[in-house]
Design an enzyme around this catalytic site. Structure first.
Site, PDB file in Angstrom:
ATOM      1  N   ASP A 183      26.088  61.327   9.846  1.00 21.41           N
ATOM      2  CA  ASP A 183      25.843  60.200   8.942  1.00 21.41           C
ATOM      3  C   ASP A 183      25.238  60.626   7.600  1.00 21.41           C
ATOM      4  OD1 ASP A 183      26.894  58.500  10.781  1.00 21.41           O
ATOM      5  OD2 ASP A 183      25.003  57.621  11.432  1.00 21.41           O
TER       6      ASP A 183
ATOM      7  N   ASP B  74      35.848  55.963  26.089  1.00 19.89           N
ATOM      8  CA  ASP B  74      36.048  56.435  27.464  1.00 19.89           C
ATOM      9  C   ASP B  74      34.735  56.776  28.170  1.00 19.89           C
ATOM     10  OD1 ASP B  74      36.064  58.494  25.457  1.00 19.89           O
ATOM     11  OD2 ASP B  74      36.507  59.942  27.025  1.00 19.89           O
TER      12      ASP B  74
ATOM     13  N   ARG C  68      37.694  56.702  17.489  1.00 19.84           N
ATOM     14  CA  ARG C  68      36.388  56.599  18.162  1.00 19.84           C
ATOM     15  C   ARG C  68      36.582  55.953  19.529  1.00 19.84           C
ATOM     16  NH1 ARG C  68      32.009  54.268  13.995  1.00 19.84           N
ATOM     17  NH2 ARG C  68      30.550  54.994  15.568  1.00 19.84           N
TER      18      ARG C  68
ATOM     19  N   CYS D  58      38.899  52.689  13.178  1.00 19.67           N
ATOM     20  CA  CYS D  58      37.724  52.823  12.344  1.00 19.67           C
ATOM     21  C   CYS D  58      38.037  53.821  11.238  1.00 19.67           C
ATOM     22  CB  CYS D  58      36.590  53.311  13.229  1.00 19.67           C
ATOM     23  SG  CYS D  58      35.130  53.743  12.353  1.00 19.67           S
TER      24      CYS D  58
ATOM     25  N   ARG E 283      26.496  46.982   5.130  1.00 23.48           N
ATOM     26  CA  ARG E 283      26.395  47.076   6.596  1.00 23.48           C
ATOM     27  C   ARG E 283      25.153  47.854   7.007  1.00 23.48           C
ATOM     28  NH1 ARG E 283      30.937  49.781   9.559  1.00 23.48           N
ATOM     29  NH2 ARG E 283      29.311  49.452  11.094  1.00 23.48           N
TER      30      ARG E 283
ATOM     31  N   LYS F 128      18.769  50.836  11.480  1.00 26.32           N
ATOM     32  CA  LYS F 128      19.873  49.996  11.959  1.00 26.32           C
ATOM     33  C   LYS F 128      20.304  50.425  13.365  1.00 26.32           C
ATOM     34  CE  LYS F 128      24.248  51.127  10.584  1.00 26.32           C
ATOM     35  NZ  LYS F 128      25.139  51.278  11.723  1.00 26.32           N
ATOM     36  N   ASN F 129      20.469  51.739  13.552  1.00 27.62           N
ATOM     37  CA  ASN F 129      21.019  52.228  14.816  1.00 27.62           C
ATOM     38  C   ASN F 129      20.052  52.119  15.988  1.00 27.62           C
ATOM     39  OD1 ASN F 129      23.301  52.721  13.433  1.00 27.62           O
ATOM     40  ND2 ASN F 129      23.187  54.964  13.488  1.00 27.62           N
TER      41      ASN F 129
HETATM   42  C1  UD1 Z   1      26.404  56.464  16.720  1.00 32.21           C
HETATM   43  C2  UD1 Z   1      25.901  55.880  15.419  1.00 32.21           C
HETATM   44  C3  UD1 Z   1      26.763  56.362  14.240  1.00 32.21           C
HETATM   45  C4  UD1 Z   1      26.825  57.895  14.235  1.00 32.21           C
HETATM   46  C5  UD1 Z   1      27.249  58.420  15.589  1.00 32.21           C
HETATM   47  C6  UD1 Z   1      27.181  59.935  15.695  1.00 32.21           C
HETATM   48  C7  UD1 Z   1      25.030  53.729  16.161  1.00 32.21           C
HETATM   49  C8  UD1 Z   1      25.127  52.246  16.089  1.00 32.21           C
HETATM   50  N1  UD1 Z   1      25.983  54.412  15.504  1.00 32.21           N
HETATM   51  O1  UD1 Z   1      27.738  55.967  16.920  1.00 32.21           O
HETATM   52  O2  UD1 Z   1      26.154  55.897  13.038  1.00 32.21           O
HETATM   53  O3  UD1 Z   1      27.759  58.320  13.264  1.00 32.21           O
HETATM   54  O4  UD1 Z   1      26.397  57.882  16.626  1.00 32.21           O
HETATM   55  O5  UD1 Z   1      25.898  60.379  15.454  1.00 32.21           O
HETATM   56  O6  UD1 Z   1      24.107  54.269  16.712  1.00 32.21           O
HETATM   57  N2  UD1 Z   1      33.057  59.745  21.859  1.00 32.21           N
HETATM   58  C9  UD1 Z   1      33.980  59.899  22.859  1.00 32.21           C
HETATM   59  N3  UD1 Z   1      34.045  58.943  23.828  1.00 32.21           N
HETATM   60  C10 UD1 Z   1      33.192  57.880  23.861  1.00 32.21           C
HETATM   61  C11 UD1 Z   1      32.252  57.738  22.842  1.00 32.21           C
HETATM   62  C12 UD1 Z   1      32.210  58.700  21.842  1.00 32.21           C
HETATM   63  O7  UD1 Z   1      34.756  60.849  22.865  1.00 32.21           O
HETATM   64  O8  UD1 Z   1      33.302  57.050  24.784  1.00 32.21           O
HETATM   65  C13 UD1 Z   1      33.006  60.751  20.772  1.00 32.21           C
HETATM   66  C14 UD1 Z   1      33.138  60.153  19.382  1.00 32.21           C
HETATM   67  O9  UD1 Z   1      34.495  59.977  19.035  1.00 32.21           O
HETATM   68  C15 UD1 Z   1      32.447  61.211  18.536  1.00 32.21           C
HETATM   69  C16 UD1 Z   1      31.311  61.673  19.456  1.00 32.21           C
HETATM   70  O10 UD1 Z   1      31.695  61.293  20.764  1.00 32.21           O
HETATM   71  O11 UD1 Z   1      33.309  62.297  18.323  1.00 32.21           O
HETATM   72  C17 UD1 Z   1      29.977  61.082  19.129  1.00 32.21           C
HETATM   73  O12 UD1 Z   1      30.099  59.675  18.978  1.00 32.21           O
HETATM   74  P1  UD1 Z   1      28.977  58.671  19.443  1.00 32.21           P
HETATM   75  O13 UD1 Z   1      27.678  59.387  19.566  1.00 32.21           O
HETATM   76  O14 UD1 Z   1      29.445  57.898  20.615  1.00 32.21           O
HETATM   77  O15 UD1 Z   1      28.917  57.668  18.228  1.00 32.21           O
HETATM   78  P2  UD1 Z   1      28.431  56.178  18.342  1.00 32.21           P
HETATM   79  O16 UD1 Z   1      27.405  56.090  19.403  1.00 32.21           O
HETATM   80  O17 UD1 Z   1      29.608  55.254  18.391  1.00 32.21           O
END
Ligand code: UD1
Length: 421
Positions: free
Chosen positions: A307, A124, A121, A116, A399, A22-23
């Site tokens: 995950d 930034d 989440r 969420c 999902r 999915k990801n």
């Molecule tokens: C992706 C995966 C999700 C998985 C996650 C972590 C997809 C569609 N989803 O989500 O299943 O649980 O990786 O492996 O691929 N963060 C920030 N600022 C940002 C973005 C993220 O601080 O702008 C933080 C998040 O809150 C979290 C960490 O970075 O603590 C990692 O999150 P991130 O890798 O971004 O998760 P996703 O890409 O949303």
């Protein structure tokens, strides 16, 4: 609304096939917004999240044909540049259309993702990276409204308080493919899904080097062509089945998984005493002895995946002794703890850690799914528990898992879907 009913305990046996990731599928679908030409994506899993992305693409004016096992996407002439709240609130991965729409149209309007169940989440890092490429981004009426004359290559550091970000890396990498000049993403996420996306972008004619490391270089090109992709196997689905074998004391073969993507899980299961053998693309997982508790800390890839944290916690609740689980990606991702407690699990939360004391036997109970992976953990616990477990709100499960109840029942689980009164 549906619920999943399970009668336990069960010992799983047999063979199960892994679906596409999915990801990986979601960002690859978003990447088609960078071209005018036809793209074909194979091994796309039929999931609710994939349907949400199809709706977003269609709403933008893209033609999407759903064929058995593949999607044919024709973005030619799509004019709309808005991804509305009604879709983005369903799934945060929708936000990764921002980079491609902006790079292609020089303007984009994407709903700011909301709350969420697994905790705060933020986005930034997405915004920081895309701004560094020269886009003007404003937050207006719940939307990120972006504009640019021409994106320009830049050096971007994408590390946050919790390390790298998968979708922020994807978003910035996609935007940078059509930027003028060279972009460097430092502290890029190394997840296999980022590599899969970079491979697809390179097939489209992008010039990306270093995906899979913390340092990705992108040389901008003028245009991208159509391409074909085959999505990698879903390591989280594969991992869920592997933990299912362990929690039920079973013996199963997971077909078509990528062993090299599952290192952290294999290591922890082996530490716990589970026997894991690799036969080409198949992984056999069996329990031949009493399992031991293990401590787990979730970390960005190649560390232990967040995950799979909930599923691993379900397993630990059934193993005699004490294990400590520490969540370093989403410190609040513990919604499953109180539901597992309803089944007799003994878990104490302390900050971002959970201290799990294994019990002899979980006991079936009605429980409620709060998010995708928590639902999977409750299903696994239900298969190990004595008596009936009803997992309600299974739309979370839909999902991210392709017919999980069918796959588990083929392995011998007494499990079925029911309409909830
Ligand atoms: C992706 C995966 C999700 C998985 C996650 C972590 C997809 C569609 N989803 O989500 O299943 O649980 O990786 O492996 O691929 N963060 C920030 N600022 C940002 C973005 C993220 O601080 O702008 C933080 C998040 O809150 C979290 C960490 O970075 O603590 C990692 O999150 P991130 O890798 O971004 O998760 P996703 O890409 O949303």
């Amino acid at each position: 609304m549906d619920k999943i009913a399970i009668e336990g305990p069960t010992r799983l046996r047999g063979t199960v096939e892994v679906s596409g990731a999915k990801n990986s599928a979601l960002p690859i679908m978003a990447a088609t917004l960078l071209t005018d030409e036809k793209c074909v994506i194979k091994r796309v899993p039929p999931l609710r999240d994939v349907n949400t992305m199809i709706k977003i693409l269609r709403n933008l004016g893209v033609k999407v044909q759903v064929e058995p096992g593949r999607l044919v996407i024709e973005p030619k002439g799509y004019k709309n540049y808005i991804a509305p709240y009604k879709y983005v609130k369903e799934m945060r991965a929708s936000f990764c259309v921002l980079g491609p729409i902006l790079a292609k149209h020089r303007k984009a309007q994407v709903s700011y993702p909301g709350g969420c169940a697994i905790g705060n989440r933020p986005v930034d890092l997405h915004l920081k990276g895309i701004r560094a490429l020269g886009a003007d981004l404003k937050i207006e009426h719940g939307y990120v409204v972006g504009e640019t004359r021409q994106l320009k290559g830049a050096h971007v550091y994408l590390g946050g308080a919790f390390g790298s970000s998968v979708l922020a890396t994807d978003n910035v990498m996609m935007a940078a493919t059509l930027a003028k000049g060279r972009t460097v993403i430092e502290n890029a996420a190394c997840e296999p899904e980022v590599v899969d996306l970079a491979d697809f972008l390179n097939k489209m004619g992008a010039k990306i080097k270093g995906a899979g490391t913390h340092f990705i270089e992108i040389e901008g090109v003028k245009r991208l062509d159509g391409a074909e992709a085959e999505v990698i196997p879903d390591r989280i689905e594969a991992g869920t089945f592997m933990v299912a074998a362990a929690i039920t004391g079973g013996d199963i073969t997971v077909k078509g998984a990528r062993f090299d993507h599952l290192g952290a899980l294999v290591d922890k299961l082996q530490d716990s005493g589970v026997t894991i053998t690799r036969h080409g693309k198949d992984i056999r997982v069996r329990v031949q002895r009493q399992l031991r508790p293990v401590d787990i800390t979730t970390l960005p890839y190649p560390g232990f995946p967040t995950d799979l944290q909930a599923q691993m916690m379900a397993l630990m609740t059934t193993i005699n002794g004490i294990s400590v689980i520490t969540e370093k990606i989403y410190p609040d991702r513990y919604m499953h703890v109180s539901e597992l407690a309803r089944m007799g699990a003994q878990i104490k939360l302390e900050g971002d850690s959970a201290i799990v004391k294994g019990v002899k036997q979980l006991s079936g109970a009605p429980v409620m799914a709060s998010d995708l992976r928590a639902s999977a953990a409750l299903v696994l616990a239900g298969m190990a528990a004595r008596g009936r477990t009803d997992v309600s709100r299974v739309y979370h499960l839909d999902r991210g898992y392709d017919k999980i109840e069918n796959k588990l029942s083929q392995l011998g689980a007494n499990i079925h879907r029911e309409r909830e009164e």
